[in-house]
Design a protein around this motif. Structure first.
Motif, PDB file in Angstrom:
ATOM      1  N   ILE A   1       0.865  -1.182   0.000  1.00 25.46           N
ATOM      2  CA  ILE A   1       0.000   0.000   0.000  1.00 25.46           C
ATOM      3  C   ILE A   1       0.897   1.225   0.000  1.00 25.46           C
ATOM      4  CG2 ILE A   1      -1.685   1.310   1.348  1.00 25.46           C
ATOM      5  CD1 ILE A   1      -2.759  -1.416   2.283  1.00 25.46           C
ATOM      6  N   ILE A   2       0.660   2.104  -0.974  1.00 18.39           N
ATOM      7  CA  ILE A   2       1.550   3.247  -1.157  1.00 18.39           C
ATOM      8  C   ILE A   2       0.765   4.541  -1.023  1.00 18.39           C
ATOM      9  CG2 ILE A   2       3.170   4.369  -2.743  1.00 18.39           C
ATOM     10  CD1 ILE A   2       3.421   1.544  -4.096  1.00 18.39           C
ATOM     11  N   ASN A   3       1.179   5.359  -0.045  1.00 18.31           N
ATOM     12  CA  ASN A   3       0.672   6.728   0.030  1.00 18.31           C
ATOM     13  C   ASN A   3      -0.843   6.852   0.070  1.00 18.31           C
ATOM     14  OD1 ASN A   3       1.685   9.227   0.316  1.00 18.31           O
ATOM     15  ND2 ASN A   3       2.902   9.109  -1.566  1.00 18.31           N
ATOM     16  N   LEU A   4      -1.528   5.922   0.721  1.00 16.47           N
ATOM     17  CA  LEU A   4      -2.996   5.901   0.689  1.00 16.47           C
ATOM     18  C   LEU A   4      -3.552   7.014   1.573  1.00 16.47           C
ATOM     19  CD1 LEU A   4      -4.896   3.909  -0.778  1.00 16.47           C
ATOM     20  CD2 LEU A   4      -5.334   2.904   1.454  1.00 16.47           C
TER      21      LEU A   4
ATOM     22  N   LEU B   1      -7.479   8.409   6.781  1.00 18.05           N
ATOM     23  CA  LEU B   1      -6.231   7.696   6.506  1.00 18.05           C
ATOM     24  C   LEU B   1      -5.227   8.708   5.995  1.00 18.05           C
ATOM     25  CD1 LEU B   1      -7.571   4.570   4.568  1.00 18.05           C
ATOM     26  CD2 LEU B   1      -6.825   4.661   6.949  1.00 18.05           C
ATOM     27  N   SER B   2      -4.058   8.722   6.630  1.00 20.41           N
ATOM     28  CA  SER B   2      -3.086   9.736   6.267  1.00 20.41           C
ATOM     29  C   SER B   2      -1.794   9.070   5.791  1.00 20.41           C
ATOM     30  CB  SER B   2      -2.824  10.613   7.492  1.00 20.41           C
ATOM     31  OG  SER B   2      -1.725  11.433   7.288  1.00 20.41           O
ATOM     32  N   ASP B   3      -1.547   9.144   4.491  1.00 20.14           N
ATOM     33  CA  ASP B   3      -0.297   8.634   3.897  1.00 20.14           C
ATOM     34  C   ASP B   3       0.083   7.254   4.431  1.00 20.14           C
ATOM     35  OD1 ASP B   3       0.140  10.859   2.249  1.00 20.14           O
ATOM     36  OD2 ASP B   3       0.750  11.994   4.026  1.00 20.14           O
TER      37      ASP B   3
ATOM     38  N   THR C   1     -11.468   1.489   8.256  1.00 22.27           N
ATOM     39  CA  THR C   1     -11.488   2.233   6.989  1.00 22.27           C
ATOM     40  C   THR C   1     -10.440   1.680   6.027  1.00 22.27           C
ATOM     41  OG1 THR C   1     -12.155   4.206   8.198  1.00 22.27           O
ATOM     42  CG2 THR C   1     -11.330   4.533   5.965  1.00 22.27           C
ATOM     43  N   LEU C   2      -9.259   1.420   6.553  1.00 19.98           N
ATOM     44  CA  LEU C   2      -8.181   0.888   5.711  1.00 19.98           C
ATOM     45  C   LEU C   2      -8.559  -0.477   5.155  1.00 19.98           C
ATOM     46  CD1 LEU C   2      -5.389   0.964   4.508  1.00 19.98           C
ATOM     47  CD2 LEU C   2      -4.428   0.287   6.713  1.00 19.98           C
ATOM     48  N   LEU C   3      -9.104  -1.342   6.030  1.00 21.06           N
ATOM     49  CA  LEU C   3      -9.482  -2.686   5.589  1.00 21.06           C
ATOM     50  C   LEU C   3     -10.551  -2.614   4.500  1.00 21.06           C
ATOM     51  CD1 LEU C   3      -8.751  -5.666   6.684  1.00 21.06           C
ATOM     52  CD2 LEU C   3     -11.107  -5.652   7.441  1.00 21.06           C
ATOM     53  N   ARG C   4     -11.559  -1.744   4.717  1.00 25.65           N
ATOM     54  CA  ARG C   4     -12.658  -1.643   3.760  1.00 25.65           C
ATOM     55  C   ARG C   4     -12.207  -0.984   2.455  1.00 25.65           C
ATOM     56  NH1 ARG C   4     -17.727  -2.439   5.477  1.00 25.65           N
ATOM     57  NH2 ARG C   4     -18.559  -0.737   4.250  1.00 25.65           N
ATOM     58  N   THR C   5     -11.152  -0.179   2.538  1.00 26.45           N
ATOM     59  CA  THR C   5     -10.604   0.397   1.309  1.00 26.45           C
ATOM     60  C   THR C   5      -9.892  -0.688   0.504  1.00 26.45           C
ATOM     61  OG1 THR C   5     -10.272   2.446   2.533  1.00 26.45           O
ATOM     62  CG2 THR C   5      -9.236   2.306   0.378  1.00 26.45           C
ATOM     63  N   ILE C   6      -9.197  -1.589   1.204  1.00 31.34           N
ATOM     64  CA  ILE C   6      -8.550  -2.704   0.504  1.00 31.34           C
ATOM     65  C   ILE C   6      -9.619  -3.589  -0.154  1.00 31.34           C
ATOM     66  CG2 ILE C   6      -7.067  -4.733   0.744  1.00 31.34           C
ATOM     67  CD1 ILE C   6      -5.777  -3.380   3.184  1.00 31.34           C
ATOM     68  N   ALA C   7     -10.739  -3.786   0.560  1.00 35.96           N
ATOM     69  CA  ALA C   7     -11.814  -4.622   0.019  1.00 35.96           C
ATOM     70  C   ALA C   7     -12.542  -3.935  -1.132  1.00 35.96           C
ATOM     71  CB  ALA C   7     -12.812  -4.966   1.122  1.00 35.96           C
ATOM     72  N   GLY C   8     -12.437  -2.597  -1.198  1.00 32.76           N
ATOM     73  CA  GLY C   8     -13.115  -1.867  -2.274  1.00 32.76           C
ATOM     74  C   GLY C   8     -14.509  -1.411  -1.911  1.00 32.76           C
ATOM     75  N   PHE C   9     -14.874  -1.450  -0.621  1.00 35.97           N
ATOM     76  CA  PHE C   9     -16.208  -0.988  -0.226  1.00 35.97           C
ATOM     77  C   PHE C   9     -16.290   0.530  -0.244  1.00 35.97           C
ATOM     78  CE2 PHE C   9     -16.499  -5.167   2.168  1.00 35.97           C
ATOM     79  CZ  PHE C   9     -17.107  -5.778   1.093  1.00 35.97           C
ATOM     80  N   HIS C  10     -15.163   1.185  -0.169  1.00 39.01           N
ATOM     81  CA  HIS C  10     -15.129   2.591  -0.556  1.00 39.01           C
ATOM     82  C   HIS C  10     -13.756   2.904  -1.129  1.00 39.01           C
ATOM     83  CE1 HIS C  10     -14.777   2.858   4.047  1.00 39.01           C
ATOM     84  NE2 HIS C  10     -13.597   2.631   3.558  1.00 39.01           N
ATOM     85  N   PHE C  11     -13.685   4.065  -1.751  1.00 41.25           N
ATOM     86  CA  PHE C  11     -12.466   4.369  -2.482  1.00 41.25           C
ATOM     87  C   PHE C  11     -11.632   5.419  -1.774  1.00 41.25           C
ATOM     88  CE2 PHE C  11     -15.148   2.578  -5.835  1.00 41.25           C
ATOM     89  CZ  PHE C  11     -14.270   1.656  -6.366  1.00 41.25           C
ATOM     90  N   GLN C  12     -10.300   5.319  -1.988  1.00 41.81           N
ATOM     91  CA  GLN C  12      -9.341   6.270  -1.431  1.00 41.81           C
ATOM     92  C   GLN C  12      -9.413   7.596  -2.195  1.00 41.81           C
ATOM     93  OE1 GLN C  12      -8.708   3.437  -3.072  1.00 41.81           O
ATOM     94  NE2 GLN C  12      -7.993   4.273  -5.019  1.00 41.81           N
ATOM     95  N   ASP C  13      -8.914   8.652  -1.560  1.00 38.86           N
ATOM     96  CA  ASP C  13      -8.788   9.927  -2.271  1.00 38.86           C
ATOM     97  C   ASP C  13      -7.529   9.916  -3.135  1.00 38.86           C
ATOM     98  OD1 ASP C  13     -11.014  10.782  -0.927  1.00 38.86           O
ATOM     99  OD2 ASP C  13      -9.871  11.748   0.683  1.00 38.86           O
ATOM    100  N   ALA C  14      -6.516   9.238  -2.631  1.00 42.40           N
ATOM    101  CA  ALA C  14      -5.274   9.146  -3.392  1.00 42.40           C
ATOM    102  C   ALA C  14      -4.514   7.928  -2.905  1.00 42.40           C
ATOM    103  CB  ALA C  14      -4.429  10.403  -3.186  1.00 42.40           C
ATOM    104  N   GLY C  15      -3.527   7.507  -3.693  1.00 43.35           N
ATOM    105  CA  GLY C  15      -2.686   6.394  -3.275  1.00 43.35           C
ATOM    106  C   GLY C  15      -2.961   5.123  -4.054  1.00 43.35           C
TER     107      GLY C  15
END
Lengths: 359, 562
Positions: A6-9, A19-21, A44-58
């Motif tokens: 995970i890079i710069n998420l 989630l900060s960097d 939040t991080l886990l659900r972002t990996i799963a794709g249930f919501h999207f990151q702003d960047a990273g």
């Protein structure tokens, strides 16, 4: 199974940075735990990996392939939910087969793999049951079998044991870890229970305020916390104010030298010592410790295998010790005088703020 | 993939990745509501601000409503029967709720079933059944007349108030009963402990605690009374309310712009919205958190009070049901024109088959088509309302209140002004009637389905998606089976209300799209009571069967109907 990078998420909700960097590397087959208080960003991080919501960047890479913009149903990551999320209108067998059906696996292979998964989680006799006929622990086994039967690249677990009672939680966590090892599943595990994190993980990643505080092996997290937050959150700790003079840290309460410190003199610092590293001597009976501090007893809490002895120093700071219970210790009255002692080597020094660096 | 080196997703990427099946559904629903709900209401709204002859922008139409005696009288009449009908419904409904919730009553299920049947049977049936009983040639009137006693006539304000009271009290009763069942007993115990007599306790503790429910029931009564067309049309006899004024304005303006009909209707709607607003304001200051730890106990009364209480409950239920009994009974009487000959027979039904088979067929065709649309739409809409947390889904949720508040007459005139243009004219076609049924009854389906979806944890759908099902597939294989009971109950409720719809159809129908309620209304006006009774009986049987189906499907029977 695969490695995860995970890079710069980054992700925020309005003005709140969730989630900060975030920078993480997870090796193939490793058990990686996100640990932190509620609201720290771990889920939040886990659900972002799963794709249930999207990151702003990273970026999120699985075996070097970017998945961060794929829709959730195309990510091929398995997930085990806190509330089990077992489909109530489908049998145990149909629950486990659900993911294979989406992948159009041939019938013969499907029934073989479902049977295998149910055998691994010891639910083979329950294949035809409906979920409401199962206990909570059994339902979570269905959740696990359902997630791992699809051979996911990564297995995500969102506090999977927190809805179970204490005894079952401990049994199931050993079993879960065993299955994970046997199958070599790369696992990201979310929990707020530090004991669970230390007991299960290869790497524990402590999060706070959407920021990764430290990611290290359980023993390193415990032994060498990088900052005051980690020192406090994992394992519990005593913090005593200290002063920084001539490259040395001096305890304010006793004036004793506890450590050598680099950096600018005069900055506010605190020294920590684990309660389990503190010895208690009733009365003023000073033994041959390197640091000893006279205290007045504020209370004793006896919980069976150990006793907590809570004292207040002359400077008014709290200092607790965790010791083997003995009649002598338990007889200490509130207000009695005693001496707490510990090794200098058991002390760490931090900058004096919430997430102050270890010096 | 469209990502710059720092990893910040570009706008195009975000648009692509964030859009899924539900984005398309949301857009479709917004378009649907815009065309079939907002546009007609907006067009009605616009018409009211233009002069009918010159086409100039003007407030004169509203000035006319509030200055001309004809309209002012109608306004006063509407408010009068609305208030009195609501008051009557509360006076009948609250004691019934209290008796039913707190005391042992024999045949409780029968009384609540009868109340629900009263609730779902069309109001205009009640109106003309009362004519058969108490009209100038009614059998009760004649009976008392034959022994020399003259009974008060049913026509006019008090008749309308009587019908409203007996028709709408179930709303107050059912809502209050539900609230009474969930009042924590400790409050009442505490009051008793502090020295309240049972009567003081009822007025000082229990009644204030259920006030929000009583007021919600009352507001429903008020809004329905204001908008009701069938009852004042049949019983008014010169006593005009805004809804009958709007309808006759509409028929006399036919061909031209329905300016006055529209203006009057909007005033009617404004009254409803204002009433609802006031009620919300009052309620916002009264929020009672209730943790239901102690259920209220059900007491057994004895002696005279017990007899009186039973008498009250059964009388209310039976009097409220009497129009229905009368209608069913008279449908088996032979008639010669408006006169019942006194013989029994099935001639009325034969006449239905000869004169009005298309009305029955149309009613079923339109209602079933509308309900099919409602089932699909409410499944999707309620998902968006519950699962999507954004401004659009919030707006859709608010939109679902609108059909409750807009009288059928207003929406129907809106459909006329919107869908009758120089290029095409959909007025009178089956499509327009199906669409107005659909929009007007959609909230029933959405409300029931929304309750179901709220009970399903979002992790269910997430698990399905995580296992590789697309959002659409997750919805079909997981969500839909789990909400099916709620969806069916909602559809049945929509069907019951759609097949009984009168006010909007009356404006939109043509000879080819006549429905049962319209045919009944026309028959009553023509004095064809036999035909009307037979058709009404058929309508009642259909409604009754749907109610039975709802009963079989849900555990908490009574709350499904309010």
């Amino acid at each position: 199974m695969a490695s995860v990078e995970i890079i710069n998420l980054r992700k925020s909700y309005g003005n709140v940075l969730a989630l900060s960097d975030i920078e993480i590397e997870i090796g193939t087959g490793s058990f990686y735990t996100l640990l932190g208080p509620s609201g720290c960003g771990k889920t939040t991080l886990l659900r972002t990996i799963a794709g249930f919501h999207f990151q702003d960047a990273g970026r999120i890479l699985v075996d070097g392939v970017e998945i961060q913009n794929k829709p959730a149903h195309k990510r091929d990551v398995g997930m085990v939910f806190q509330d089990y999320a077992v489909f109530p209108h489908l049998s145990v067998e149909a629950n486990v087969a659900f993911g294979l059906k989406q992948r159009k696996v041939p019938a013969a292979e499907m029934s073989r793999r479902v049977a295998e998964a149910l055998r691994i989680v010891q639910l083979d006799p329950f294949a035809q049951r409906m979920p409401h006929e199962l206990s909570g622990g059994q339902q979570q086994r269905v959740g696990l079998a359902r997630a791992m039967v699809i051979n996911p690249t990564v297995l995500l677990m969102d506090e999977p044991l927190s809805n179970l009672d204490a005894k079952l939680r401990v049994d199931l966590r050993a079993e879960l870890r065993q299955i994970q090892r046997d199958l070599g599943m790369t696992t990201v595990y979310v929990t707020h229970d530090q004991e669970e994190a230390l007991a299960m993980s290869d790497i524990v990643c402590v999060m706070y305020n959407g920021i990764i505080q430290q990611a290290a092996s359980p023993f390193d997290i415990y032994r060498l916390p990088t900052n005051r937050f980690v020192a406090n959150f994992v394992g519990g700790n005593n913090f005593l104010s200290a002063t920084h003079e001539g490259g040395r840290a001096l305890l304010k309460s006793s004036g004793s030298v506890v450590a050598d410190v680099a950096g600018p003199a005069g900055q506010a610092i605190v020294a920590s010592v684990r309660p389990e590293a503190v010895r208690v001597s009733p009365g003023a009976n000073i033994k041959d410790h390197e640091v000893s501090i006279p205290v007045r007893i504020a209370g004793i809490s006896f919980i069976g295998r150990e006793a907590g002895v809570h004292g207040v120093t002359e400077a008014g700071e709290n200092l607790s010790a965790t010791v083997r219970p003995s009649a002598e210790i338990l007889a200490l009255a509130k207000g009695a005088e005693a001496t707490f002692g510990f090794q200098r080597a058991d002390m760490l020094v931090f900058e004096d703020h919430d997430t102050g660096r270890r010096l | 993939m469209n990502v710059n080196p720092s990893g910040t997703a570009s706008f195009a990427t975000r648009l692509y990745r964030d859009a899924d099946f539900w984005t398309l559904v949301t857009i479709a629903i917004v378009v649907l509501l815009a065309v079939f709900l907002i546009l007609p209401i907006a067009s009605v709204f616009l018409v009211s601000f233009f002069d009918a002859d010159t086409g100039d922008l003007t407030l004169n139409n509203y000035r006319e409503v509030f200055t001309r005696n004809y309209y002012l009288k109608g306004l006063k009449n509407t408010l009068f029967v609305g208030f009195m009908g609501t008051l009557g419904a509360c006076l009948v409904g609250v004691p019934l709720a209290f008796f039913m919730a707190r005391f042992r009553i024999r045949g409780k299920a029968l009384i609540s079933t009868l109340s629900i049947l009263v609730l779902v049977s069309p109001p205009f049936i009640g109106a003309y059944a009362w004519i058969i009983m108490l009209g100038s040639n009614g059998f009760i009137t004649n009976f008392f007349g034959s022994i020399g006693i003259s009974t008060p006539t049913i026509y006019g304000a008090h008749g309308i108030i009587l019908v409203f009271t007996l028709k709408f009290f179930p709303f107050v009763y059912l809502m209050t009963q539900t609230a009474l069942n969930s009042v924590n007993k400790v409050f009442e115990d505490a009051a008793e402990n502090l020295g309240c007599t049972p009567l003081q306790r009822f007025f000082k503790i229990t009644l204030p605690l259920v006030f929000p429910a009583v007021s919600t029931g009352a507001i429903i009564c008020f809004v329905l009374s204001i908008a009701d067309f069938g009852t004042p049309a049949i019983l008014g006899r010169g006593f005009r309310t805004l809804s009958t004024i709007a309808y006759s304005a509409y028929t006399s303006e036919l061909g031209g712009k329905p300016t006055m009909a529209v203006t009057v209707s909007l005033v009617m709607m404004a009254i409803s919205i204002f009433a609802l607003f006031i009620q919300r304001r009052i309620l916002s200051r009264r929020r009672y958190a209730s943790a239901l730890t102690n259920r209220p106990v059900i007491k057994q009364l004895s002696g005279l009070p017990n007899v009186m209480m039973h008498l009250y409950c059964y009388l209310v239920a039976l009097i409220a049901m009497s129009p229905t009994f009368v209608v069913i009974y008279t449908s088996f009487l032979e008639t010669s024109g408006p006169v019942f000959t006194g013989d029994y027979g099935l001639n009325s039904y034969r006449r239905v088959l000869a004169d009005a088979p298309e009305a029955i067929l149309n009613s079923f065709k339109f209602s079933l088509m509308a309900v099919a649309l409602i089932a699909v739409a409410s499944g999707l809409i309620s998902y968006i309302i519950v699962r999507r947390d954004n401004m659009v889904s919030g707006a859709i949720d608010v939109m679902m209140m609108v059909p409750y508040l807009v009288p059928g007459v207003v929406l129907a005139i809106g459909y006329v002004t919107t869908f009758r243009t120089e290029w095409f004219n959909l007025t009178g076609t089956w499509m327009v009637i199906v669409m107005i049924f659909f929009i007007r009854r959609l909230p029933y389906g959405v409300r029931s389905t929304t309750t179901s979806i709220r009970q399903i944890k979002p992790s269910m759908e997430e698990a399905a998606i995580n296992l590789g099902a697309s959002p659409l597939k997750a919805y079909v294989t997981i969500t839909l089976p789990l909400i099916l009971p709620g969806l069916i109950v909602g559809s049945l409720m929509s069907f019951i209300t759609a097949i009984n719809e009168l006010s909007s159809t009356l404006i939109l129908y043509t000879s080819r799209t006549v429905t049962m309620p319209v045919k009944i209304y026309i028959s009553v006006l023509d004095g064809e009571f036999g035909l009307a009774a037979a058709l009404s009986t058929i309508l009642l049987v259909c409604t009754g069967l749907c109610v039975y189906a709802v009963f079989r499907l849900v555990e908490d029977r009574e709350t499904s109907f309010i």
